[in-house]
Enzyme design. Structure first.
Site, PDB file in Angstrom:
ATOM      1  N   LYS A 102       0.805  -1.215   0.000  1.00 23.62           N
ATOM      2  CA  LYS A 102       0.000   0.000   0.000  1.00 23.62           C
ATOM      3  C   LYS A 102       0.845   1.275   0.000  1.00 23.62           C
ATOM      4  O   LYS A 102       0.391   2.332  -0.446  1.00 23.62           O
ATOM      5  CB  LYS A 102      -0.938   0.012   1.199  1.00 23.62           C
ATOM      6  CG  LYS A 102      -2.070  -0.998   1.130  1.00 23.62           C
ATOM      7  CD  LYS A 102      -3.113  -0.599   0.092  1.00 23.62           C
ATOM      8  CE  LYS A 102      -4.343  -1.484   0.188  1.00 23.62           C
ATOM      9  NZ  LYS A 102      -5.392  -1.077  -0.767  1.00 23.62           N
ATOM     10  N   SER A 136       0.995 -10.041  -0.466  1.00 26.72           N
ATOM     11  CA  SER A 136       0.708  -8.606  -0.464  1.00 26.72           C
ATOM     12  C   SER A 136       0.872  -7.913   0.876  1.00 26.72           C
ATOM     13  O   SER A 136       0.925  -6.677   0.921  1.00 26.72           O
ATOM     14  CB  SER A 136      -0.718  -8.376  -0.978  1.00 26.72           C
ATOM     15  OG  SER A 136      -1.649  -9.085  -0.179  1.00 26.72           O
TER      16      SER A 136
END
Length: 415
Positions: A52, A309
């Site tokens: 992110k 992720s």
């Protein structure tokens, strides 16, 4: 397309001010297990332990290049996006106002504050995320701030595409297959667009949590739709509606290339990577590894990259993860037993247990009749087949019982 490729590469170069490319590591355990050449793109090893930071940094940099006077950035997030925005605010020396639900775990609040330092203000508003988001957008308009979407933003998508830029530079040739986790679609849409130009021969698969299949629903409908219910366990990917901009890049995905990972099975993948490899993954970060089970025949003999992720896992959740994994593997079951209310009844029941059966929970619920009582029992064992033997002995003894392990309604209130 050329503009997107060049801007994704520019985003990747700019990120070097913050951190080196995340590792691309061959995993011997998974490669042997699935008879394939399996690599992990370790986005769990960025400074904020998720990808992110890429989108937040790229979007903020782009806005500041366009308008250097922009001083306030606003977001609504209870997790990784908040931490990425906080880190970027401190890096660029701008003010960030981060809205989080009141129910956000203290660990996530503390980490966001550490990454942002004096550059960020955290506001806890709303019991539900929709309320938090509405408050963030209202404040943004009042304060003249720039709202940073966690995924549905062209600049954010370009930033997430920097994962693809790094990945292809780290390999001698493009992989046969790439597995991408999907939540709101920022990461998957950015990488898909980049690969469609730079590595069109790579087969892409997408994996969502079974309790939050927003991409699958959108592909079926031909447009983004809001799911009626979302299982929040995979909090990094539990999104009720995929983004409009992200879906434009993903609308052509073949339905059979969109996989669903059961939440309980994801727990098994998390524990496997932790116990065997020492890799800490959050539920969303383990999805690309978990779905290898569904692709066992397709990946045999191929070079496969799984994007891990994120690794922002709160270890206070570990007992829940272990519990869900055991239930998925059928090594732990709960059932309600109608037990006679007489001396020796409990001893008789204990004698029915096998040598590998262990009582994990025993609780009288209520008397269902004058001579019987209802008992909640949790049993752990080492082999799933042991339960069939146990139930056979219970049947032979004439005991009445009900297996409630898979009953979500009952489990929600009792387990």
């Amino acid at each position: 397309m050329t503009d997107f490729i060049s801007s994704a590469r520019a985003a990747e170069r700019a990120l070097r001010d913050l951190f080196e490319p995340t590792p691309l590591q061959r995993n011997d355990h998974l490669s042997e297990k699935f008879s394939a050449d399996i690599w992990l793109k370790r986005e769990d090893l960025t400074p904020v332990r998720s990808y992110k930071i890429r989108g937040a940094h790229t979007a903020m940099r782009t806005v500041l290049e366009r308008d250097p006077s922009q001083e306030v950035f606003v977001c609504a997030s209870a997790g990784n996006h908040a931490q990425g925005v906080a880190f970027a605010c401190r890096h660029f020396g701008v003010r960030g106002v981060i809205f989080m639900p009141v129910t956000t775990p203290q660990q996530k609040i503390d980490k966001t504050r550490v990454f942002g330092g004096d550059a960020v203000e955290i506001r806890l508003i709303g019991d539900y995320f929709d309320d938090t988001l509405a408050s963030a957008k209202d404040y943004c308009q009042q304060a003249g701030g720039h709202f940073l979407s966690p995924f549905d933003d062209a600049d954010v998508i370009r930033g997430q595409a920097s994962v693809a830029v790094e990945l292809l530079a780290q390999m001698e040739q493009a992989p046969d297959m790439l597995i991408l986790p999907v939540g709101g679609g920022g990461l998957s849409s950015g990488i898909t667009r980049y690969f469609s130009s730079e590595a069109p021969g790579t087969e892409l698969y997408y994996v969502e949590p079974k309790g939050g299949r927003s991409l699958a629903a959108a592909v079926t409908a031909g447009h983004p739709v809001k799911l009626d219910h979302v299982d929040s366990f995979v909090d990094g990917a539990a999104v009720a509606r995929i983004g409009d901009q992200t879906f434009e890049q993903l609308r052509g995905v073949a339905p059979d290339h969109i996989l669903a990972s059961p939440e309980d099975r994801i727990c098994t993948a998390m524990l496997e990577m932790l116990n065997l490899e020492g890799i800490v993954l959050e539920p969303a970060g383990a999805m690309s590894i978990d779905c290898l089970e569904d692709l066992r025949h397709e990946i045999r003999g191929k070079t496969v990259v799984c994007v891990t992720s994120g690794g922002n896992f709160d270890f206070q959740r570990l007992p829940e993860v272990k519990e869900r994994s055991q239930r998925f593997l059928e090594l732990k079951k709960y059932f309600i037993l109608r037990m006679p209310q007489r001396p020796g009844a409990l001893r008789d029941f204990l004698e029915l247990l096998g040598p590998e059966d262990d009582i994990a929970r025993f609780e009288y619920l209520k008397k269902s009749a004058r001579n019987f009582g209802s008992v909640l029992i949790g049993i752990e064992t080492r082999n799933a087949a042991n339960f069939q033997n146990l139930f056979a002995r219970l049947d032979a003894a004439g005991l009445t019982y009900r297996d409630i392990t898979g009953d979500e309604t009952v489990a929600e209130f009792i387990l």
